[in-house]
Design a protein around this motif. Structure first.
Motif, PDB file in Angstrom:
ATOM      1  N   LEU A 179      22.409 -18.515 -53.327  1.00 52.48           N
ATOM      2  CA  LEU A 179      21.929 -17.423 -53.466  1.00 52.48           C
ATOM      3  C   LEU A 179      21.243 -17.283 -52.083  1.00 52.48           C
ATOM      4  N   LEU A 180      20.511 -18.150 -51.650  1.00 51.58           N
ATOM      5  CA  LEU A 180      19.371 -17.557 -50.632  1.00 51.58           C
ATOM      6  C   LEU A 180      19.811 -17.149 -49.029  1.00 51.58           C
ATOM      7  N   GLN A 181      21.273 -17.998 -48.809  1.00 44.48           N
ATOM      8  CA  GLN A 181      21.652 -18.180 -47.544  1.00 44.48           C
ATOM      9  C   GLN A 181      22.206 -16.413 -47.319  1.00 44.48           C
ATOM     10  N   GLU A 182      22.734 -15.670 -48.437  1.00 45.91           N
ATOM     11  CA  GLU A 182      23.042 -14.456 -47.824  1.00 45.91           C
ATOM     12  C   GLU A 182      21.655 -13.853 -47.498  1.00 45.91           C
ATOM     13  N   LYS A 183      20.700 -13.837 -48.325  1.00 50.74           N
ATOM     14  CA  LYS A 183      19.345 -12.974 -47.766  1.00 50.74           C
ATOM     15  C   LYS A 183      18.912 -13.117 -46.533  1.00 50.74           C
ATOM     16  N   LEU A 184      18.830 -14.980 -46.057  1.00 43.82           N
ATOM     17  CA  LEU A 184      18.793 -15.226 -44.840  1.00 43.82           C
ATOM     18  C   LEU A 184      19.709 -14.463 -43.830  1.00 43.82           C
ATOM     19  N   LYS A 185      20.695 -14.201 -44.387  1.00 42.88           N
ATOM     20  CA  LYS A 185      21.501 -13.936 -42.793  1.00 42.88           C
ATOM     21  C   LYS A 185      21.253 -11.869 -42.379  1.00 42.88           C
ATOM     22  N   THR A 186      21.122 -11.691 -43.796  1.00 38.92           N
ATOM     23  CA  THR A 186      20.864 -10.276 -43.393  1.00 38.92           C
ATOM     24  C   THR A 186      19.859  -9.695 -43.324  1.00 38.92           C
ATOM     25  N   GLU A 187      18.882 -10.414 -44.104  1.00 36.79           N
ATOM     26  CA  GLU A 187      17.098  -9.838 -44.005  1.00 36.79           C
ATOM     27  C   GLU A 187      16.116 -10.875 -42.438  1.00 36.79           C
ATOM     28  N   ILE A 188      16.719 -11.739 -41.971  1.00 40.27           N
ATOM     29  CA  ILE A 188      15.863 -12.464 -41.080  1.00 40.27           C
ATOM     30  C   ILE A 188      16.746 -12.693 -40.174  1.00 40.27           C
ATOM     31  N   ALA A 189      16.318 -11.673 -38.720  1.00 38.74           N
ATOM     32  CA  ALA A 189      17.044 -11.359 -37.776  1.00 38.74           C
ATOM     33  C   ALA A 189      17.053 -12.696 -37.015  1.00 38.74           C
ATOM     34  N   SER A 190      16.069 -13.482 -36.624  1.00 39.32           N
ATOM     35  CA  SER A 190      16.126 -14.926 -35.715  1.00 39.32           C
ATOM     36  C   SER A 190      16.569 -16.018 -36.610  1.00 39.32           C
ATOM     37  N   ILE A 191      17.641 -15.843 -37.365  1.00 39.90           N
ATOM     38  CA  ILE A 191      18.456 -16.759 -37.510  1.00 39.90           C
ATOM     39  C   ILE A 191      19.384 -16.867 -36.987  1.00 39.90           C
ATOM     40  N   ALA A 192      20.536 -17.524 -36.371  1.00 38.54           N
ATOM     41  CA  ALA A 192      21.895 -17.101 -35.701  1.00 38.54           C
ATOM     42  C   ALA A 192      22.410 -17.561 -36.674  1.00 38.54           C
ATOM     43  N   GLN A 193      23.082 -18.329 -37.369  1.00 31.52           N
ATOM     44  CA  GLN A 193      23.811 -19.324 -38.441  1.00 31.52           C
ATOM     45  C   GLN A 193      23.124 -19.551 -39.650  1.00 31.52           C
ATOM     46  N   ALA A 194      23.583 -19.499 -40.976  1.00 29.38           N
ATOM     47  CA  ALA A 194      22.728 -19.528 -42.208  1.00 29.38           C
ATOM     48  C   ALA A 194      24.250 -20.259 -42.888  1.00 29.38           C
ATOM     49  N   VAL A 195      23.441 -21.739 -43.005  1.00 30.22           N
ATOM     50  CA  VAL A 195      24.618 -22.879 -43.779  1.00 30.22           C
ATOM     51  C   VAL A 195      24.612 -23.113 -45.112  1.00 30.22           C
ATOM     52  N   PRO A 196      25.527 -22.790 -46.045  1.00 25.00           N
ATOM     53  CA  PRO A 196      25.225 -23.015 -47.309  1.00 25.00           C
ATOM     54  C   PRO A 196      26.330 -24.624 -47.571  1.00 25.00           C
ATOM     55  N   ILE A 197      25.690 -25.121 -48.199  1.00 22.27           N
ATOM     56  CA  ILE A 197      26.587 -26.197 -48.856  1.00 22.27           C
ATOM     57  C   ILE A 197      26.419 -26.567 -50.241  1.00 22.27           C
ATOM     58  N   VAL A 198      27.868 -27.140 -51.173  1.00 22.58           N
ATOM     59  CA  VAL A 198      27.237 -27.439 -52.548  1.00 22.58           C
ATOM     60  C   VAL A 198      28.012 -28.701 -52.563  1.00 22.58           C
ATOM     61  N   ASN A 199      27.356 -30.046 -53.495  1.00 20.33           N
ATOM     62  CA  ASN A 199      27.553 -31.297 -53.082  1.00 20.33           C
ATOM     63  C   ASN A 199      28.426 -31.222 -54.365  1.00 20.33           C
ATOM     64  N   THR A 200      29.489 -31.271 -54.990  1.00 14.41           N
ATOM     65  CA  THR A 200      30.653 -31.459 -55.773  1.00 14.41           C
ATOM     66  C   THR A 200      31.333 -31.891 -55.654  1.00 14.41           C
ATOM     67  N   PHE A 201      31.764 -31.512 -54.488  1.00 13.67           N
ATOM     68  CA  PHE A 201      33.363 -32.071 -54.460  1.00 13.67           C
ATOM     69  C   PHE A 201      33.884 -33.370 -54.795  1.00 13.67           C
ATOM     70  N   TYR A 202      34.120 -33.596 -55.222  1.00 10.87           N
ATOM     71  CA  TYR A 202      34.728 -35.368 -55.483  1.00 10.87           C
ATOM     72  C   TYR A 202      35.582 -35.564 -56.881  1.00 10.87           C
ATOM     73  N   GLY A 203      36.677 -36.087 -56.773  1.00 16.26           N
ATOM     74  CA  GLY A 203      37.774 -36.763 -57.113  1.00 16.26           C
ATOM     75  C   GLY A 203      39.022 -37.464 -56.143  1.00 16.26           C
ATOM     76  N   GLU A 204      39.725 -37.698 -57.807  1.00 15.07           N
ATOM     77  CA  GLU A 204      41.054 -38.952 -57.973  1.00 15.07           C
ATOM     78  C   GLU A 204      42.749 -38.186 -56.927  1.00 15.07           C
ATOM     79  N   ILE A 205      42.724 -38.995 -55.614  1.00 18.20           N
ATOM     80  CA  ILE A 205      43.993 -38.140 -55.366  1.00 18.20           C
ATOM     81  C   ILE A 205      44.712 -38.828 -56.172  1.00 18.20           C
ATOM     82  N   ALA A 206      45.784 -37.553 -56.525  1.00 15.56           N
ATOM     83  CA  ALA A 206      46.895 -37.502 -57.224  1.00 15.56           C
ATOM     84  C   ALA A 206      48.030 -38.411 -56.310  1.00 15.56           C
TER      85      ALA A 206
END
Length: 866
Positions: free
Chosen positions: A161-188
């Motif tokens: 949730l922090l990434q949205e606030k970083l983009k809107t409230e800190i002008a000196s940030i060019a890009q904000a990158v959110p990552i969720v490290n939960t993608f894992y699975g078996e190929i069907a």
């Protein structure tokens, strides 16, 4: 009687100036003395004479005259290229003339430097981590310090949730990158049961980091269920990289549309992924869940700073967020910035990919130093022991005008030449041990120890530094020799042997070797004890089969019909992998924490776990609902009498459960951990494994062939996943095998260096005493007496090394061994005895190999040549 200047001041001036020509300066002082004596009092003249004398002592004029007086008036203090070339030529001649000692020195330094080269290779790899991005110095991640009660943890993750606030409230940030490290699975629909892992993120990931696409566009992650594969992953699944527009199905996650293919990224990065999935796949509800401010274990935030970025601005923003969100909460979170280059060596937990903590490098550096320094000491010892043989050479050089700095440089050059040869040997050793070292590391597949231009430069710097360290004391000693005493072979050895430093260094080396041998003994015994540890259940001849979402009861029936299978049971895991926990509430609303495992009615029989009292689960699954079995520790910790256990009932997840039996205690955690509360439950939906107790006399190949045939009746799409439980148990203790290997390798290196140094000293000593030994043999001394005479001094050093090594080993045990995970063994007297015996045997073999050889020499031939 005419007054004279103070005699003490005159003598002090003459002593300080030595043979420097200072008659004119002394005359000037006397002239000023008599002038002051004529015009002033005697005390004033004496005071002024002392003042002038002290001023001259500390003046540049006297220092220059003293320096010039030390050398021939034709000598020059300049060091030219021709002179350095001459030093190198002399070094090669000297090394060739004394080939035996040269080989010993090169071998010792090569072994000592090899571990340092390994450390440098790792440092070169880590230093280059993430340097391939376009703006690495402007990329940061947000890490957190989480406080919950008395527990404090430093995490690499932060709320998404922090990434949205970083983009809107800190002008000196060019890009904000959110990552969720939960993608894992078996190929069907894959016959090879392929798995895939990656990150949920958006297009800013490709705009911030330099992971170039070979197919697709930078907007490839805009739509839900869009996915980008790496080249390696595309080839693994489809056999080629022309996959844009195709779909891939991941079990339990859905069907994803492939919108891009990434070029395989370098190993030297802290990221580890095979696929990038659009973050919008998780849905708006996930992105808006306010609970993520408190639960964010798999969430990460990166951002690319603009040119005008100020760290103070974002830190004040963080303080504001912390105050708003966590002021009245039990959980406190503090946000901090971390530059991209520091991530791979950071100490924070739950890293997004591989990392190499700085503390590990420090420990590794200390070990490398403990291996390298004894090799340098060996060189110093042997060089100084041979001082008498080189004294005349130094005396002649000084007589011909050689200055201290030139003699010093000559011997440093000789040592550097030796170290450069040793560097070649160390490189060959590195090639031999590099692969084995990588295999023992957790992130071995991400580590690249290949040599680059930078590491070659560091290798050469190491050789030069080692040459200076090893050669400093010999060079300093030889540069200070008095030329007259050197030519007359009356060299005073007070500079070195008066401090008994050589003996101290020898004792230090063998004390260190003793500690390495002791660690090998302790780890070996620990590993042996674990392999033969009585866990309290059957671990031999049990085959564990992964159900892979097939029907449990059908598989149980089919496997029970296989020849050689004695017992079949179902469970949610094995006795050592029951990692799930449960809370049991009693009548007084107290909660009891316990580890749980879901089993059927034949599990206890299969693993031969004894039932102390009560009944097992019924063969009819419906009769086992809301019933549990507990272990003996459960009774002891909760102060329940055995005869009263059946009157005990507990609530689990709001439902009442009745205790129907008590099983004998068994170890479900690694051996050093005490046995805790344990609960067996019955739930058919939790069964994930089939456990087979098999006949040991059956052929293993035939057994698994029959199991494969039985499995095909259940599932034609997936392959059988089966392995022996004992093999799985042994693999969980691979850390001890690796520690055993590492301790053994370091012990061999340390001991080899010590033995080479001892061998060099013994050879030199016996060579210098050949005439004495020949006379003793002529007078009737036996070979045994001569061998004992030559060996006893070194035997004393070995015994003293053991005496010093024992408290050192105890210190290492208390400070290091007891901190190793799953370590359980105590340091025993037998371990100390075996370590000391091993050291003595190796030392005795080294010493007697030379002393006995010398004792066998023919005295007639020796005295004739002498």
């Amino acid at each position: 009687m005419n007054p004279q200047p103070p005699k003490l001041a005159q003598k002090l001036f003459d002593w300080f100036c030595g043979n420097a020509h200072v008659d004119d300066l002394r005359g000037d002082m006397e002239e000023l003395f008599f002038i002051n004596l004529k015009n002033k009092s005697r005390s004033y003249a004496n005071k002024q004479y002392w003042k002038h004398m002290l001023q001259l002592i500390f003046s540049y004029a006297v220092k220059k005259r003293k320096r010039n007086a030390q050398h021939h008036h034709y000598s020059s203090s300049q060091i030219s290229i021709a002179m350095v070339q001459n030093y190198i030529k002399v070094a090669f001649r000297s090394l060739y003339q004394h080939r035996y000692f040269t080989i010993l020195n090169i071998a010792g330094l090569a072994i000592g430097m090899s571990i340092s080269l390994l450390l440098i290779s790792m440092y070169g790899y880590v230093r280059s981590a993430d340097n391939f991005h376009t703006n690495p110095d402007r990329i940061y991640t947000v890490v957190t310090k989480r406080t919950e009660g008395i527990e404090e943890r430093e995490l690499a993750s932060s709320p998404i949730l922090l990434q949205e606030k970083l983009k809107t409230e800190i002008a000196s940030i060019a890009q904000a990158v959110p990552i969720v490290n939960t993608f894992y699975g078996e190929i069907a629909n894959s016959k090879d049961q392929l798995n895939m892992k990656g990150y949920y993120t958006n297009d800013t990931f490709l705009k911030t980091f330099n992971f170039p696409l070979i197919d697709g566009s930078a907007e490839a992650l805009q739509k839900p269920y869009s996915i980008i594969l790496t080249e390696k992953c595309a080839n693994k699944i489809f056999g080629n990289t022309h996959v844009v527009g195709k779909t891939v199905e991941v079990k339990e996650l859905g069907i994803f549309s492939i919108t891009g293919v990434l070029k395989d990224y370098p190993k030297n990065t802290h990221f580890s992924f095979e696929a990038l999935v659009s973050l919008s796949t998780l849905g708006n509800s996930y992105m808006a869940d306010q609970q993520h401010w408190y639960e964010y274990n798999a969430q990460y935030n990166y951002f690319l700073a603009a040119e005008n970025f100020k760290e103070e601005d974002i830190q004040s923003f963080f303080k504001k967020i912390e105050k708003e969100l966590y002021a009245n909460k039990n959980v406190k979170v503090e946000y901090e910035l971390m530059p991209l280059r520091e991530i791979i060596t950071s100490e924070e937990g739950n890293a997004i990919g591989p990392k190499w903590e700085l503390s590990g490098f420090i420990v590794f550096g200390i070990i490398a130093l403990l291996i390298l320094l004894p090799a340098c000491f060996n060189y110093t010892n042997i060089s100084l022991a041979r001082a008498l043989k080189r004294a005349k050479e130094i005396g002649i050089r000084k007589t011909m005008g050689g200055q201290k700095n030139q003699i010093f440089l000559q011997f440093i050059t000789e040592t550097v030449v030796v170290c450069l040869f040793a560097l070649t040997g160390a490189w060959l050793i590195l090639l031999f041990i590099r692969g084995e070292f990588q295999s023992m590391l957790v992130h071995a597949s991400t580590l690249d120890l290949s040599v680059s231009g930078f590491t070659v430069f560091l290798f050469i710097c190491l050789a030069l530094l080692t040459g200076f360290v090893a050669g400093f004391f010999p060079a300093l000693y030889f540069s200070r020799l008095n030329p007259v005493e050197a030519i007359k072979s009356k060299v005073s050895n007070r500079f070195w042997s008066g401090m008994r430093v050589r003996k101290y260094l020898t004792v230090f080396q063998f004390s260190l070797s003793f500690c390495f041998i002791l660690s090998l003994v302790v780890f070996g015994r620990q590993y042996h004890e674990i392999l033969h540890f009585d866990f309290g259940f059957q671990k031999e001849n049990i085959v564990v089969v992964d159900l892979q979402n097939t029907k449990p009861e059908l598989n149980k029936t089919l496997f029970s019909q296989v020849s050689g299978v004695e017992s079949v049971s179902l469970s949610s895991g094995s006795p050592i992998s029951a990692s799930s926990h449960v809370w049991l509430e009693n009548d007084v609303k107290d909660s009891i924490a316990a580890t749980q495992l879901f089993i059927d009615n034949t599990f206890l029989q299969t693993f031969k776990i004894d039932l102390v009292v009560g009944n097992n689960f019924d063969s009819q699954g419906s009769n086992n609902r809301n019933k549990i079995l507990v272990n003996e520790t459960f009774l002891a910790k909760n102060k329940i009498r055995l005869q009263n256990i059946f009157s005990e009932s507990y609530k689990i997840d709001g439902e009442d459960y009745q205790v129907i039996g008590v099983v004998k205690d068994f170890h479900f955690l690694p051996p050093p951990h005490p046995i805790q509360n344990f609960v067996f439950r019955y739930d058919e939906t939790k069964f994930a494994y089939v456990n087979l107790l098999v006949n040991n006399s059956d052929n293993v190949f035939n057994l698994f062939t029959n199991l494969e045939n039985a499995w095909k009746q259940t599932s034609q799409e997936t392959k059988l996943k089966a392995k022996f439980f004992q093999d799985d148990l042994n693999e969980s203790y691979l850390v001890y095998r690796y520690l055993l290997k590492m301790a053994g390798a370091l012990g061999v290196f340390a001991l080899s260096i010590s033995v080479l140094g001892l061998l060099g000293m013994v050879v030199y000593t016996t060579q210098n005493r050949i005439k004495e030994i020949s006379i003793r043999k002529t007078l009737g001394a036996s070979i045994f007496n001569i061998t004992l005479l030559l060996s006893k001094e070194y035997l004393r050093l070995l015994l003293f090394a053991i005496v010093v090594g024992i408290p050192l080993a105890l210190f290492i045990y208390d400070s290091i061994f007891t901190r190793i995970p799953d370590y359980q063994s105590d340091l025993r007297i037998s371990d100390l005895f075996l370590g000391a015996l091993g050291l003595l045997i190796i030392g005795l073999c080294t010493i007697t190999s030379q002393t006995y050889k010398t004792a066998l020499l023919n005295p007639a031939e020796t005295l004739k040549s002498e």
